[in-house]
Design a protein around this motif. Structure first.
Motif, PDB file in Angstrom:
ATOM      1  N   PRO A  50     -54.368  -1.111  26.163  1.00  2.87           N
ATOM      2  CA  PRO A  50     -54.886  -1.121  27.537  1.00  2.87           C
ATOM      3  C   PRO A  50     -56.289  -1.704  27.661  1.00  2.87           C
ATOM      4  N   ASP A  51     -57.096  -1.663  26.585  1.00  2.88           N
ATOM      5  CA  ASP A  51     -58.451  -2.201  26.664  1.00  2.88           C
ATOM      6  C   ASP A  51     -58.455  -3.695  26.977  1.00  2.88           C
ATOM      7  N   ASP A  52     -57.358  -4.390  26.637  1.00  9.80           N
ATOM      8  CA  ASP A  52     -57.316  -5.836  26.821  1.00  9.80           C
ATOM      9  C   ASP A  52     -57.071  -6.251  28.261  1.00  9.80           C
ATOM     10  N   TYR A  53     -56.427  -5.380  29.063  1.00  9.92           N
ATOM     11  CA  TYR A  53     -55.907  -5.858  30.338  1.00  9.92           C
ATOM     12  C   TYR A  53     -56.204  -4.980  31.549  1.00  9.92           C
ATOM     13  N   TYR A  54     -56.840  -3.824  31.344  1.00  3.76           N
ATOM     14  CA  TYR A  54     -57.039  -2.910  32.466  1.00  3.76           C
ATOM     15  C   TYR A  54     -58.504  -2.570  32.667  1.00  3.76           C
ATOM     16  N   MET A 102     -56.653  -7.875  34.679  1.00  2.00           N
ATOM     17  CA  MET A 102     -57.326  -9.091  34.194  1.00  2.00           C
ATOM     18  C   MET A 102     -56.503  -9.728  33.070  1.00  2.00           C
ATOM     19  N   ARG A 103     -56.865 -10.982  32.750  1.00  3.84           N
ATOM     20  CA  ARG A 103     -56.283 -11.754  31.647  1.00  3.84           C
ATOM     21  C   ARG A 103     -54.763 -11.825  31.737  1.00  3.84           C
ATOM     22  N   TRP A 104     -54.253 -12.230  32.885  1.00  2.00           N
ATOM     23  CA  TRP A 104     -52.817 -12.266  33.098  1.00  2.00           C
ATOM     24  C   TRP A 104     -52.105 -13.238  32.157  1.00  2.00           C
ATOM     25  N   ARG A 105     -52.716 -14.375  31.876  1.00  2.31           N
ATOM     26  CA  ARG A 105     -52.044 -15.345  31.010  1.00  2.31           C
ATOM     27  C   ARG A 105     -51.911 -14.821  29.584  1.00  2.31           C
ATOM     28  N   SER A 106     -52.930 -14.171  29.086  1.00  2.07           N
ATOM     29  CA  SER A 106     -52.831 -13.559  27.755  1.00  2.07           C
ATOM     30  C   SER A 106     -51.827 -12.411  27.760  1.00  2.07           C
ATOM     31  N   ILE A 112     -44.226 -12.192  25.966  1.00  2.00           N
ATOM     32  CA  ILE A 112     -43.284 -13.196  25.460  1.00  2.00           C
ATOM     33  C   ILE A 112     -43.212 -13.149  23.936  1.00  2.00           C
ATOM     34  N   GLU A 113     -44.332 -12.915  23.287  1.00  2.00           N
ATOM     35  CA  GLU A 113     -44.322 -12.809  21.823  1.00  2.00           C
ATOM     36  C   GLU A 113     -43.439 -11.648  21.363  1.00  2.00           C
ATOM     37  N   VAL A 114     -43.567 -10.499  22.030  1.00  2.00           N
ATOM     38  CA  VAL A 114     -42.733  -9.355  21.677  1.00  2.00           C
ATOM     39  C   VAL A 114     -41.258  -9.672  21.919  1.00  2.00           C
ATOM     40  N   CYS A 115     -40.962 -10.314  23.049  1.00  2.00           N
ATOM     41  CA  CYS A 115     -39.575 -10.647  23.375  1.00  2.00           C
ATOM     42  C   CYS A 115     -38.983 -11.605  22.345  1.00  2.00           C
ATOM     43  N   ARG A 116     -39.756 -12.579  21.916  1.00  2.00           N
ATOM     44  CA  ARG A 116     -39.267 -13.503  20.883  1.00  2.00           C
ATOM     45  C   ARG A 116     -38.989 -12.748  19.580  1.00  2.00           C
TER      46      ARG A 116
END
Length: 284
Positions: A50-54, A102-106, A112-116
């Protein structure tokens, strides 16, 4: 960052995703994921940091009480769960999150990485929006797909929407850019009764999801809850003449815009749904 070690090997998995917040009127779409997590006894797979995006001043963590005076902090984040629905020979990955600050593209790149890594080739994004649909009529479900072939195979139209979007739209676009298939299903929630929950819209999303994936969905008590919800709104509307008049106007407008007879596609879809549930009941 996400720790991907120890992820299980899944069989032909499909992703079903919903996010709380701007994309989730009446909590209808996140309600689908919560319902399926419980019905399918889904197991946790991974959670984003959560620190990365919230922004915790915007989306605050929650204190929960355990036994005695024990407290725990539940941080806002996005989590993925795994389920193998009874009677199916494929896996389902359920994603329930909160729209990041924040950082929606990341954020999308991490998903997508997890899904792959899990082998997901198809993602179904769920959302709900406020609209002028009357609560007394079937819930309209809008759809979209990343390409025309996928739209045809799932009986969806490519979206022509232009304007502000949320994480559902951004993530669907990111799947397409990454060469992965994704569709979106949006329930229309009456703007005059926007407070959650909205079991009627959740039920409509589940039924359309069933058609798209050809997977029988466990409906549980949602039929009864949806009828009770509609009766409750009927009662509230009857107590205010202006609201009742407005609902009648929406009903007339809705009825005038639709053909009186059911389409062949609608009849066929309902019959296929009946067969799926009949086969499931027989197997159990």
């Amino acid at each position: 960052m996400i720790e991907l070690e120890g992820l299980p090997e899944l069989v032909d998995p499909v992703l079903i995703a919903a996010f709380e917040g701007w994309n989730d009127a009446g909590e209808a779409s996140s309600g689908v994921i919560a319902h399926l997590e419980s019905a399918w006894k889904a197991e946790p797979l991974v959670a984003l940091d959560p620190d990365d995006y919230y922004d915790f001043q915007v989306t605050r963590p929650v204190v929960e009480m355990g036994d005695g005076l024990t407290r725990s902090i539940v941080w806002p984040t996005t989590r993925l769960f795994h389920a193998r629905p009874p009677g199916l020979e494929r896996d389902v990955v359920l994603l329930r999150g909160i729209e990041p600050n924040m950082r929606w593209r990341s954020f999308c790149a991490d998903i997508i990485e997890v899904c792959r890594e899990l082998g997901v080739e198809l993602a179904v994004m769920l959302g709900a929006l406020l609209n002028d649909s009357p609560h007394t009529r079937p819930v309209p479900i809008l759809g979209g797909a990343t390409d025309e072939e996928l739209a045809r195979s799932t009986n969806l139209e490519l979206s022509r929407y232009e304007g502000p979007t949320g994480i559902v739209g951004v993530l669907q676009h990111a799947f397409g850019e990454a060469g992965m298939k994704a569709v979106s299903l949006w329930a229309s929630v009456p703007h005059y009764v926007a407070q959650p929950p909205n079991p009627k819209a959740t039920l409509a999303l589940l039924r359309r999801l069933e058609d798209v994936l050809d997977i029988p969905m466990p409906l549980g008590d949602l039929d009864e809850e949806a009828r009770a919800w509609e009766r409750g709104v009927d009662e509230l509307a009857s107590q205010d003449s202006e609201v009742a008049e407005y609902v009648k106007e929406l009903e007339d407008r809705k009825d005038a815009a639709e053909l009186p007879e059911a389409s062949g596609d609608a009849i066929a879809a309902e019959f296929e749904r009946y067969l799926r549930h009949r086969d499931t009941d027989t197997d159990s």
